[in-house]
Write an enzyme that holds these catalytic residues in place. Structure first.
Site, PDB file in Angstrom:
ATOM      1  N   ASP A 191       0.876  -1.178   0.000  1.00 30.34           N
ATOM      2  CA  ASP A 191       0.000   0.000   0.000  1.00 30.34           C
ATOM      3  C   ASP A 191       0.913   1.227   0.000  1.00 30.34           C
ATOM      4  OD1 ASP A 191      -2.347   1.623   0.253  1.00 30.34           O
ATOM      5  OD2 ASP A 191      -1.977   1.803   2.391  1.00 30.34           O
ATOM      6  N   SER A 192       0.295   2.401  -0.113  1.00 29.67           N
ATOM      7  CA  SER A 192       1.074   3.639  -0.047  1.00 29.67           C
ATOM      8  C   SER A 192       1.549   3.912   1.377  1.00 29.67           C
ATOM      9  CB  SER A 192       0.201   4.802  -0.517  1.00 29.67           C
ATOM     10  OG  SER A 192      -0.936   4.913   0.326  1.00 29.67           O
ATOM     11  N   GLU A 225      -3.084   8.076   8.918  1.00 31.18           N
ATOM     12  CA  GLU A 225      -1.625   7.986   9.116  1.00 31.18           C
ATOM     13  C   GLU A 225      -1.229   8.656  10.434  1.00 31.18           C
ATOM     14  OE1 GLU A 225       0.972   6.741   6.931  1.00 31.18           O
ATOM     15  OE2 GLU A 225      -0.537   5.867   5.607  1.00 31.18           O
ATOM     16  N   CYS A 278     -10.932   2.693   0.047  1.00 31.63           N
ATOM     17  CA  CYS A 278      -9.535   3.052   0.300  1.00 31.63           C
ATOM     18  C   CYS A 278      -9.167   2.277   1.550  1.00 31.63           C
ATOM     19  CB  CYS A 278      -9.415   4.554   0.549  1.00 31.63           C
ATOM     20  SG  CYS A 278      -7.783   5.032   1.176  1.00 31.63           S
ATOM     21  N   HIS A 288      -7.144   2.767   3.816  1.00 36.04           N
ATOM     22  CA  HIS A 288      -6.940   3.533   5.045  1.00 36.04           C
ATOM     23  C   HIS A 288      -8.245   3.698   5.835  1.00 36.04           C
ATOM     24  CE1 HIS A 288      -3.080   4.734   3.301  1.00 36.04           C
ATOM     25  NE2 HIS A 288      -2.760   5.322   4.444  1.00 36.04           N
TER      26      HIS A 288
END
Ligand code: DGL
Length: 275
Positions: free
Chosen positions: A12-13, A154, A186, A188
């Site tokens: 993932d990012s 994050e 997403c 996240h």
């Protein structure tokens, strides 16, 4: 039956793919996992297609260099922007997030009205609308980009009052549309699922990519007869391209277990890898 103890690669990012790891660990506990979070370059969702394709290729190459047997693109942005283009250049199976999420939402909805929230990139590609309509043209799909959810996750602001305010702002429109199912498009977003559920209303079913994709991973391993044997000792390794102070803490809090093998990998090294 053939068995394969090689790990599953997941990328993932950033931290979002851990929502997929968490589901996979409970669904396929014998499997080993190599995770890569591209924390130096998060977010992917507001970058151009060319950049997302480049980053995704590098993420895949890094995992292949770790001898994984299957890759999970635990990133809806990479799945909707890059996978169709990249898959054909790889022999290794790559599971994306869009098909599993669309399939689960279709199974869940009763009134045929599905909402999708995701990054700018995922929403602008209409990846979920296309996948849902490929399967059922009658369904109404409403998509909304919620880019600020990514830095909130994050940052570990999972139930912060700012998160509630931003969720109110983003979700107000969808609340008016009588959806009964909402795809967290997403990876996240499941970190913020308590807030999202509260704001969208308890009557709306949330679909998360981790749950949806775990059975796709299992089916693929079944098909290839590549499951890890019960007796094998599984291991979990986590790699990131930057090590923000909060990464370990937020990840451990979310996974509910310590992350022991966490290592920073230099971006230059990742960029230099070729298939
Ligand atoms: N977690 C990712 C996704 O599922 C990407 C978020 C981002 O980097 O913008 O889309």
């Amino acid at each position: 039956m053939m068995k394969n103890t090689a790990p599953i690669g997941i990328f993932d990012s950033g931290i979002g793919g851990l929502t997929v790891v968490k589901k996979l660990l409970s669904f396929l506990p014998n499997e080993s996992i190599i995770y890569f979070g591209d924390t130096a370059r998060v977010p992917y969702g507001s970058k151009s297609d060319d950049t997302v394709i480049d980053y995704t290729r590098q993420d895949i190459n890094f995992l292949i260099s770790k001898n994984v047997k299957l890759i999970v693109a635990a990133c809806n942005t990479a799945s909707s922007v890059a996978l169709d283009k990249l898959r054909k250049s790889y022999k290794i199976p790559i599971i994306g997030m869009i098909e599993p999420g669309a399939e689960s939402a279709l199974k869940r909805t009763k009134n045929g009205r599905i909402g999708v929230i995701g990054t700018y990139a995922t929403v602008s590609k209409k990846a979920y609308s296309k996948e849902i309509h490929r399967r059922n043209r009658e369904i109404e799909v409403f998509e909304k980009a919620c880019p600020l959810f990514v830095p909130l996750a994050e940052e570990g602001w999972l139930k912060h009052k700012a998160t509630y305010l931003i969720a109110e702002e983003y979700l107000a429109e969808l609340r008016e549309l009588r959806i009964d199912t909402l795809i967290l498009g997403c990876t996240h977003y499941p970190l913020l699922s308590e807030v999202i559920q509260e704001v969208i209303g308890q009557g709306v079913s949330l679909i998360d990519s981790g749950t949806a994709s775990s059975s796709f991973v299992k089916n693929e391993l079944d098909k290839l007869a590549q499951h890890s044997p019960h007796a094998a000792k599984s291991f979990h390794e986590y790699y990131v391209s930057d090590l923000p102070a909060k990464f370990k803490h937020v990840s451990e809090q979310f996974l509910g277990q310590p992350i022991e093998n966490l290592q920073k990998i230099e971006l230059d090294y990742i960029i230099s890898l070729n298939q």
